[in-house]
Design an enzyme around this catalytic site. Structure first.
Site, PDB file in Angstrom:
ATOM      1  N   CYS A 125     -64.276 -70.971 -81.116  1.00 23.81           N
ATOM      2  CA  CYS A 125     -62.999 -71.559 -80.703  1.00 23.81           C
ATOM      3  C   CYS A 125     -62.921 -73.031 -81.152  1.00 23.81           C
ATOM      4  CB  CYS A 125     -62.800 -71.393 -79.207  1.00 23.81           C
ATOM      5  SG  CYS A 125     -61.074 -71.572 -78.695  1.00 23.81           S
ATOM      6  N   HIS A 185     -63.908 -65.698 -77.947  1.00 21.61           N
ATOM      7  CA  HIS A 185     -64.812 -65.921 -76.816  1.00 21.61           C
ATOM      8  C   HIS A 185     -65.427 -64.581 -76.413  1.00 21.61           C
ATOM      9  CE1 HIS A 185     -63.814 -70.082 -76.031  1.00 21.61           C
ATOM     10  NE2 HIS A 185     -62.529 -69.796 -76.055  1.00 21.61           N
TER      11      HIS A 185
END
Length: 492
Positions: free
Chosen positions: A329, A434
């Site tokens: 991310c 994630h």
């Protein structure tokens, strides 16, 4: 409702245990927390955002998470400002002073009450959780999550007190006595949490607490070790700033100021092949076999910080010496050529050069991507066999694209055929997903250059189910469940 004498007294973990206990006992429980403050969030199956703690509690209850379980989420972006997420969608940033003013509170109260009402129509019982201390009487009129929420739900309240930090009698007595007479009647029991030592030594303490508070002690729950439940906050990260060791694959997670979604590394932490530690020490970074750049609530601010404190230089030096670097991310964004924020989505920094490890550029945008994903590692990862049922989730602001003329190689192929992330070579990669390291397939690929390939004995989902059962057994053993059920059935 589980209410607390303070923050970090163990409300969330007791709520998780009760969700699993009620499921084991044949009920259909669901968690609820009207307002949560955490950087560690999760994407629901519908593609909305909630606090990670309620997602964990839903998992313990055996159900899919939903925004009705946590309708209001505050994600701190500085010491004084938070992003406000309402019913799973960000509605803007607020500073603390403006947020806690009376103006506009009733609109938020209506939203969180409506979420509870919808949830209560689908599940029974609802395991409600308060926030912080129920004794912050200066915030009583604007409180959305503690006793006002209990009144709306007509909930009986169990007070959770932490004996490990000391002052348990004063904190429990004060929490009860500082309530209004109406709210005081709602508090039907006390759980003394995090006890260390011989429980027999606190038998007199139980009698005294019941006498001074006028409320039964439902149980004294000992501090536990060896049970691993995903944490909501990063309070424990300071204890994980270990160092490299011999005989293990040493993995360093860069300790960013705004680090988020640290649960991405839980499965690695429990892998017997791995020594995982958090650090922002350049010397410790040099000892790692693998460096993980985690997610962050403020990519540009953290990128500026690691350039200033020497961490970026240490990462690049280690990479030149053959260390694997993987970004997730915000960490993936940092690994590119540039990170731009022309509209000030994150703050005052408009642009910074990235680490230059991936041929990608990122532009911050106001729209947040939140979704659950299924994926497989791409052919460029040189994986012997990738599982197309790998799962994860995305929560990010910003769009990352390949630099003009670059040789772009995606790291992952999503279920719908779209591409995610980038792999420059066998030891350099990044992704927006994630939870990617919750998949044994990905972990084995990551560790393969450093250890004999060895399948994990248990999947992460199986591991978590085992841990929820262990937690439920531990809490059930030390609570008077018959009394708790009696309280829950009470109409008084």
């Amino acid at each position: 409702m589980l209410a607390g004498t303070g923050s970090d007294v163990g409300k969330s973990i007791i709520a998780t245990a009760l969700c699993r206990i009620f499921l084991q006992d044949g009920y259909s429980p669901a968690p609820f927390k009207a307002q949560n403050m955490a950087l560690n969030s999760f994407a629901t199956p519908q593609g909305f955002e909630i606090g990670r703690a309620q997602a964990v509690q839903a998992e313990a209850a055996g159900i899919a998470c939903h925004t009705d379980m946590n309708p209001l989420l505050l994600k701190p972006s500085s010491d004084h400002t938070s992003q406000v997420v309402l019913n799973g969608k960000p509605i803007g940033n607020r500073n603390a002073y403006d947020y806690f003013r009376k103006e506009g509170r009733e609109e938020l109260r209506e939203q969180v009450n409506a979420a509870f009402d919808r949830l209560a129509q689908r599940y029974n019982p609802i395991v409600m959780e308060g926030a912080g201390s129920i004794s912050e009487i200066n915030l009583r009129e604007t409180d959305l999550v503690n006793m006002p929420m209990a009144r709306h739900a007509d909930a009986n309240v169990i007070l959770v007190a932490d004996i490990d930090r000391g002052g348990v009698f004063a904190s429990a007595y004060g929490s009860v006595m500082l309530q209004t007479p109406e709210d005081r009647k709602r508090i039907k029991g006390i759980i003394v949490n995090k006890f260390r030592g011989d429980l027999r030594l606190f038998e007199e303490g139980v009698r005294i607490m019941e006498e001074i508070c006028g409320i039964p002690v439902i149980g004294v729950v000992p501090y536990y070790k060896g049970i691993h439940i995903e944490e909501e906050d990063s309070l424990e990260l300071a204890q994980k700033q270990r160092s490299a060791v011999d005989g293990k694959v040493n993995i360093a997670v860069i300790l960013l100021r705004h680090l988020s979604n640290f649960t991405d590394f839980n499965m690695l932490e429990h892998d017997s092949r791995v020594n995982l530690f958090y650090t922002n020490n350049p010397d410790e970074i040099q000892k790692a076999d693998i460096i993980l750049l985690p997610g962050t609530k403020s990519t540009l601010d953290d990128l500026y910080e690691i350039r200033k404190n020497g961490v970026a230089e240490a990462i690049l030096r280690a990479h030149r010496e053959g260390v694997t670097v993987m970004g997730i991310c915000g960490g993936y964004q940092m690994m590119g050529l540039t990170v731009q924020d022309p509209d000030g989505v994150e703050g005052s920094i408009s642009q910074l050069p990235g680490l230059g490890l991936l041929p990608m550029g990122t532009v911050m945008q106001g729209d947040k991507v939140t979704r659950q994903t299924r994926f497989s590692l791409s052919e460029y990862c040189e994986a012997a066999a990738s599982d197309s049922n790998n799962t994860g989730y995305e929560i990010h602001m910003g769009k990352t694209v390949a630099a003009h003329g670059s040789d772009y190689k995606p790291m992952n192929i999503l279920e719908d055929g779209t591409k995610d992330g980038c792999v420059a070579d066998r030891r350099t990669c990044g992704t927006y997903i994630h939870g990617i390291l919750d998949n044994a397939d990905v972990i084995n690929w990551l560790l393969e250059p450093y250890s004999d390939k060895q399948e994990s004995q248990m999947s992460y989902s199986e591991f978590k189910e085992q841990q929820y059962d262990l937690l439920a057994d531990h809490v059930r053993k030390h609570l008077n469940m018959e009394l708790l059920y009696e309280i829950m059935r009470s109409d008084d």
